[in-house]
Motif scaffolding. Structure first.
Motif, PDB file in Angstrom:
ATOM      1  N   GLY A  38       0.801  -1.219   0.000  1.00 29.59           N
ATOM      2  CA  GLY A  38       0.000   0.000   0.000  1.00 29.59           C
ATOM      3  C   GLY A  38       0.833   1.267   0.000  1.00 29.59           C
ATOM      4  O   GLY A  38       0.460   2.266  -0.631  1.00 29.59           O
ATOM      5  N   THR A  39       1.983   1.242   0.662  1.00 29.86           N
ATOM      6  CA  THR A  39       2.825   2.440   0.765  1.00 29.86           C
ATOM      7  C   THR A  39       3.310   2.913  -0.600  1.00 29.86           C
ATOM      8  O   THR A  39       3.470   4.119  -0.823  1.00 29.86           O
ATOM      9  CB  THR A  39       4.046   2.140   1.664  1.00 29.86           C
ATOM     10  OG1 THR A  39       3.585   1.542   2.867  1.00 29.86           O
ATOM     11  CG2 THR A  39       4.835   3.392   1.963  1.00 29.86           C
ATOM     12  N   ILE A 133       8.525  -1.260   4.521  1.00 29.98           N
ATOM     13  CA  ILE A 133       8.878  -2.045   5.709  1.00 29.98           C
ATOM     14  C   ILE A 133       7.581  -2.604   6.297  1.00 29.98           C
ATOM     15  O   ILE A 133       6.555  -1.897   6.337  1.00 29.98           O
ATOM     16  CB  ILE A 133       9.665  -1.200   6.744  1.00 29.98           C
ATOM     17  CG1 ILE A 133      10.102  -2.053   7.945  1.00 29.98           C
ATOM     18  CG2 ILE A 133       8.871   0.028   7.201  1.00 29.98           C
ATOM     19  CD1 ILE A 133      11.093  -1.352   8.876  1.00 29.98           C
ATOM     20  N   GLY A 134       7.617  -3.853   6.709  1.00 28.65           N
ATOM     21  CA  GLY A 134       6.452  -4.440   7.372  1.00 28.65           C
ATOM     22  C   GLY A 134       6.398  -4.008   8.832  1.00 28.65           C
ATOM     23  O   GLY A 134       7.414  -3.592   9.405  1.00 28.65           O
ATOM     24  N   TYR A 168      -6.433  -7.921   0.463  1.00 34.80           N
ATOM     25  CA  TYR A 168      -6.401  -8.030  -0.997  1.00 34.80           C
ATOM     26  C   TYR A 168      -7.038  -9.334  -1.496  1.00 34.80           C
ATOM     27  O   TYR A 168      -7.232  -9.518  -2.698  1.00 34.80           O
ATOM     28  CB  TYR A 168      -4.956  -7.962  -1.499  1.00 34.80           C
ATOM     29  CG  TYR A 168      -4.257  -6.672  -1.096  1.00 34.80           C
ATOM     30  CD1 TYR A 168      -4.664  -5.443  -1.633  1.00 34.80           C
ATOM     31  CD2 TYR A 168      -3.222  -6.680  -0.168  1.00 34.80           C
ATOM     32  CE1 TYR A 168      -4.039  -4.266  -1.257  1.00 34.80           C
ATOM     33  CE2 TYR A 168      -2.589  -5.500   0.213  1.00 34.80           C
ATOM     34  CZ  TYR A 168      -3.004  -4.307  -0.338  1.00 34.80           C
ATOM     35  OH  TYR A 168      -2.387  -3.140   0.038  1.00 34.80           O
ATOM     36  N   LYS A 202       3.843   2.001  11.380  1.00 35.66           N
ATOM     37  CA  LYS A 202       5.225   1.631  11.050  1.00 35.66           C
ATOM     38  C   LYS A 202       6.237   2.191  12.057  1.00 35.66           C
ATOM     39  O   LYS A 202       7.437   1.940  11.934  1.00 35.66           O
ATOM     40  CB  LYS A 202       5.576   2.121   9.634  1.00 35.66           C
ATOM     41  CG  LYS A 202       4.695   1.546   8.535  1.00 35.66           C
ATOM     42  CD  LYS A 202       4.901   0.043   8.402  1.00 35.66           C
ATOM     43  CE  LYS A 202       3.907  -0.606   7.451  1.00 35.66           C
ATOM     44  NZ  LYS A 202       4.065  -0.196   6.070  1.00 35.66           N
TER      45      LYS A 202
END
Ligand code: PGA
Length: 260
Positions: A38-39, A133-134, A168, A202
């Motif tokens: 998404g980022t 980053i997750g 998704y 995040k």
């Protein structure tokens, strides 16, 4: 690590887009490493807009994406192949033959991983690797405890990652369990890295990456070992950083510093 903190997510996205544009303008045959999630969607929107408005060209650029789900064919609507087509490739002047993602539907993922590594090397290596980053500190799909020496390979996704990506898919059960991902060492071999993180979700992962120990529990922390990493953040993603004031001082409003 160069830590650039912008006021808003939109400003952070525009700043990160600027690095990609500068790279392709200075090196028209640049090799870009690309990320999904998404980022990156607003960043790809910005790249499309700059292609349209300013004629920023990708005609000579090659791309390698970080990862792809195992079991999804390139035309699957939830595959990262499909994501890249819709988000970027369909809207710019890139040569489809020069866009690369691992094939998640390969009958032999180990051979596919080796092929992908060899292709990156044969293309001359990645000039600029884009990264998200997750929340768990992953880069690509290198989940916590991934070897910091890892290369492209099949990786089992954590439940947290599957939950984050469930939106998704039709259901959690339909969310893939495995992915082919560049390894941490593959990423570290890129000539430069650009990590974009926005939003408060995040903040903990960003703090662990920038100021925590280098440790496999936070794979993104391995970026501390790279000589040319730029981290672009909005205020929310930067909220957990202890040295926030220092980063603002060195790079006011996320600008470059003459000193470093
Ligand atoms: P996101 O994913 O941009 O959807 O948060 C980032 C990542 O998992 O690397």
């Amino acid at each position: 690590m160069k830590v650039l903190i912008l006021e808003t997510a939109a400003q952070a996205v525009a700043r990160a887009t600027g690095f990609v544009v500068t790279m392709v303008q200075q090196k028209p045959d640049a090799v870009l490493g690309l990320a999904t999630g998404g980022t990156m969607l607003p960043l790809y929107d910005c790249l499309r807009a700059r292609h349209l408005a300013e004629g920023v060209s990708f005609a000579g650029v090659s791309t390698f994406n970080l990862d792809e789900y195992i079991g999804l064919s390139p035309d699957h609507p939830c595959s990262y192949h499909h994501y890249m087509q819709k988000a970027l490739f369909d809207h710019i002047d890139i040569d489809p033959a020069r866009t690369h993602l691992p094939h998640g539907d390969s009958a032999d993922p180990t051979a596919e991983a080796a092929r992908y590594e060899a292709l990156i090397a044969a293309t001359g290596g990645i000039d600029l690797q884009l990264l998200g980053i997750g929340q768990n500190g992953h880069i690509g799909f290198n989940e916590p405890t991934s070897s910091l020496a890892s290369r492209t390979r099949l990786k089992t996704l954590t439940e947290d990652t599957r939950r984050a990506n469930q939106r998704y898919f039709d259901s959690f059960d339909d969310t893939p369990r495995y992915a082919l991902t560049m390894g941490v060492a593959t990423i570290l071999e890129s000539k430069s890295c650009l990590l974009l993180a926005t939003g408060s979700a995040k903040a903990d992962a960003v703090a662990a990456m920038v100021e925590g120990p280098v440790a496999a529990i936070c794979p993104a922390s391995a970026l501390q070992l790279h000589r040319n990493v730029t981290v672009v953040l909005d205020q929310e993603a930067a909220a957990g950083l202890k040295l926030r004031t220092y980063y603002h001082h060195v790079h006011p409003k996320g600008d470059e510093s003459a000193i470093g």
